[in-house]
Scaffold this active site. Structure first.
Site, mmCIF file in Angstrom:
data_model
loop_
_atom_site.group_PDB
_atom_site.id
_atom_site.type_symbol
_atom_site.label_atom_id
_atom_site.label_comp_id
_atom_site.label_asym_id
_atom_site.label_seq_id
_atom_site.Cartn_x
_atom_site.Cartn_y
_atom_site.Cartn_z
ATOM 1 N N TYR A 1 0.768 -1.299 -0.181
ATOM 2 C CA TYR A 1 0.067 -0.058 0.030
ATOM 3 C C TYR A 1 0.821 1.262 -0.115
ATOM 4 O O TYR A 1 0.487 2.339 -0.252
ATOM 5 C CB TYR A 1 -1.085 0.149 1.403
ATOM 6 C CG TYR A 1 -1.800 -0.922 1.103
ATOM 7 C CD1 TYR A 1 -2.452 -1.719 -0.090
ATOM 8 C CD2 TYR A 1 -2.627 -1.664 2.305
ATOM 9 C CE1 TYR A 1 -3.156 -2.709 -0.200
ATOM 10 C CE2 TYR A 1 -3.702 -2.399 2.349
ATOM 11 C CZ TYR A 1 -3.846 -3.141 1.183
ATOM 12 O OH TYR A 1 -4.980 -3.905 0.960
ATOM 13 N N LYS B 1 3.651 -15.561 1.660
ATOM 14 C CA LYS B 1 3.671 -16.150 0.302
ATOM 15 C C LYS B 1 5.151 -16.526 -0.004
ATOM 16 O O LYS B 1 5.445 -15.978 -1.310
ATOM 17 C CB LYS B 1 2.764 -15.566 -0.811
ATOM 18 C CG LYS B 1 1.278 -15.740 -0.485
ATOM 19 C CD LYS B 1 0.686 -16.965 -0.893
ATOM 20 C CE LYS B 1 0.571 -16.949 -2.551
ATOM 21 N NZ LYS B 1 -0.085 -18.268 -2.625
ATOM 22 N N ASP C 1 -2.667 -17.940 1.517
ATOM 23 C CA ASP C 1 -3.783 -18.244 0.731
ATOM 24 C C ASP C 1 -4.474 -19.700 1.752
ATOM 25 O O ASP C 1 -5.494 -19.933 1.874
ATOM 26 C CB ASP C 1 -3.406 -18.829 -0.577
ATOM 27 C CG ASP C 1 -2.361 -19.604 -0.896
ATOM 28 O OD1 ASP C 1 -1.342 -19.715 0.250
ATOM 29 O OD2 ASP C 1 -2.370 -20.338 -1.847
ATOM 30 N N ASP D 1 -5.094 -7.240 5.549
ATOM 31 C CA ASP D 1 -6.299 -6.687 5.285
ATOM 32 C C ASP D 1 -7.391 -7.427 4.966
ATOM 33 O O ASP D 1 -8.770 -7.539 5.508
ATOM 34 C CB ASP D 1 -5.885 -5.668 4.031
ATOM 35 C CG ASP D 1 -7.050 -4.528 3.760
ATOM 36 O OD1 ASP D 1 -8.004 -4.827 4.438
ATOM 37 O OD2 ASP D 1 -6.881 -3.688 2.626
ATOM 38 N N ASP E 1 -10.420 -9.302 7.866
ATOM 39 C CA ASP E 1 -12.085 -9.065 7.582
ATOM 40 C C ASP E 1 -12.615 -10.380 7.709
ATOM 41 O O ASP E 1 -13.614 -10.642 7.797
ATOM 42 C CB ASP E 1 -12.203 -8.344 6.026
ATOM 43 C CG ASP E 1 -12.324 -6.939 6.287
ATOM 44 O OD1 ASP E 1 -12.145 -6.435 7.126
ATOM 45 O OD2 ASP E 1 -12.624 -6.170 5.241
#
Ligand code: NAD
Length: 367
Positions: free
Chosen positions: A142, A192, A225, A249, A253
């Protein structure tokens, strides 16, 4: 008696309504003599824009820097949709995060037994769930440069840059291990590494911090993942999950919604410890200013109140009061009180203030 300075920034929409219920709790704690909590209030978001033409003033940021903790309501609303980008309501929150260097975002996913049936997962998968996601908040994709859209011969090319330095990973890993020590002592580190260099470095640094200083905590590495899948398959296997800004992020959620409504979800953002061990900190509900229900007494104050419970635990060292407040929330839900967002058949619909009063009454009864 311990003394603490809190800065309250209610903001816009339902922000002031849910903050009023925290105010009630602070007055009660002060009256009981548990601690002296001095409170200052400031403007942020659209409210600050209306008064000062900016989303937060330098003076308010100064107060935030001096406070033991900042309690933040919510900002934004259609009234300010067309103001200049630099002074939009959300800019006030982003400035606070940046100036206080709040690099660790803590998002608990806690399933109250009374609400287990409201989850999209089966009751047995979520009942008693208690996860903490620790998301790196100030680095990664970001913020990495270059970040641009450029014209090419074949059209346009968009670039975001995922970048982490070892010191950034080191400090978020420490925050996660410290938290795990106050919980069940298990950390999953999600990245990852199979396809990303930042993932390779992430794993290397987290492992090194663990080996050097936190061998009493159990560390597991997990691909992000797979972590997303495991969260819906068997979420109770997790205690603390530490991960980067982007994966955090998504995963926070996902984990949060296992437990129900936006109106129930608290969060904390912490900075680095100073020489006394004190961290700068901001506590806020995950939800926004909910303009659709603002001013109607319909907002669920529990996300804001549970954020205050986190402040009691992590900034004011009042863990017993935090436990009592969380137990009071659970008790009120057990008794069937519900705001509209969590309403179920056969339960009693209450207003923002009635919910706040009921939680306070439980605190009083337990005192
Ligand atoms: P929102 O979280 O404000 O609302 C989404 C939905 O959830 C609405 O239907 C709302 O009524 C409901 N809801 C949210 N909190 C609730 C609560 N405590 N009790 C009961 N119902 C609740 O998100 P949005 O509608 O996408 O955004 C509204 C405004 O809030 C926008 O201006 C947005 O930019 C801003 N926003 C601010 C923050 C923040 O301050 N941190 C976060 C998200 C959105």
């Amino acid at each position: 008696m311990a003394h603490f300075d809190l800065l309250l920034l209610p903001g816009d929409g339902i922000g002031p309504e849910v903050m009023a219920e925290v105010r009630r709790l602070i007055d009660w704690l002060n009256a009981r003599g548990t601690a002296t909590i001095a409170v200052e209030e400031g403007l942020v978001g659209g409210a600050a824009y209306d008064a000062h033409g900016v989303s937060i003033t330098d003076a308010t940021v100064e107060k935030a820097l001096r406070a033991d903790a900042v309690l933040f309501g919510a900002v934004g609303g259609p009234k300010w949709d067309d103001v200049a980008y630099e002074v939009r309501p959300e800019a006030g929150l982003l400035r606070l995060r940046k100036d206080l260097d709040l690099f660790a975002n803590l998002r608990p996913a806690l399933c109250y037994p009374a609400l287990a049936d409201a989850s999209s997962l089966k009751r047995e998968l979520v009942e008693g769930l208690d996860i903490m996601i620790v998301r790196e908040l100030t680095g990664g994709v970001y913020f990495g440069e270059p970040k641009e859209i450029v014209e090419t011969e074949r059209g346009k090319r968009a670039v975001d840059t995922q970048v982490y330095e070892s010191w950034e990973i080191d400090r978020i890993a420490r925050a996660a291990f410290d938290l795990a020590r106050k919980r069940r002592g298990l950390v999953h580190s999600a990245e990852k590494r199979n396809v990303m260099k930042t993932g390779v470095l992430w794993r290397e640094v987290v492992s090194a911090v663990h080996a050097a200083d936190y061998q009493d905590v159990q560390l597991e590495h997990i691909l992000a993942d797979n972590c997303a899948m495991q969260l819906v398959r068997a979420p109770k296997q997790f205690d603390v999950i530490v991960t980067d800004n982007l994966f955090g992020d998504m995963l926070s959620d996902e984990a949060a919604m296992l437990t129900g409504s936006l109106g129930m979800l608290p969060s904390a953002s912490l900075g680095a410890p100073d020489e006394t061990g004190r961290r700068k900190a901001l506590y806020e509900p995950v939800h926004g200013s909910a303009p659709d229900i603002a001013g109607q007494g319909k907002a669920n104050p529990i996300a804001m109140i549970a954020s205050f419970a986190m402040a009691l635990r992590y900034s004011l060292e009042l863990a017993e009061e935090a436990d009592r407040l969380e137990a009071a929330i659970a008790a009120v839900l057990d008794k069937g009180l519900r705001t509209g967002d969590i309403m179920q058949e056969g339960m009693r619909l209450v207003s923002t203030a009635e919910m706040g009063e009921a939680i306070l009454a439980e605190m009083d009864a337990a005192a």
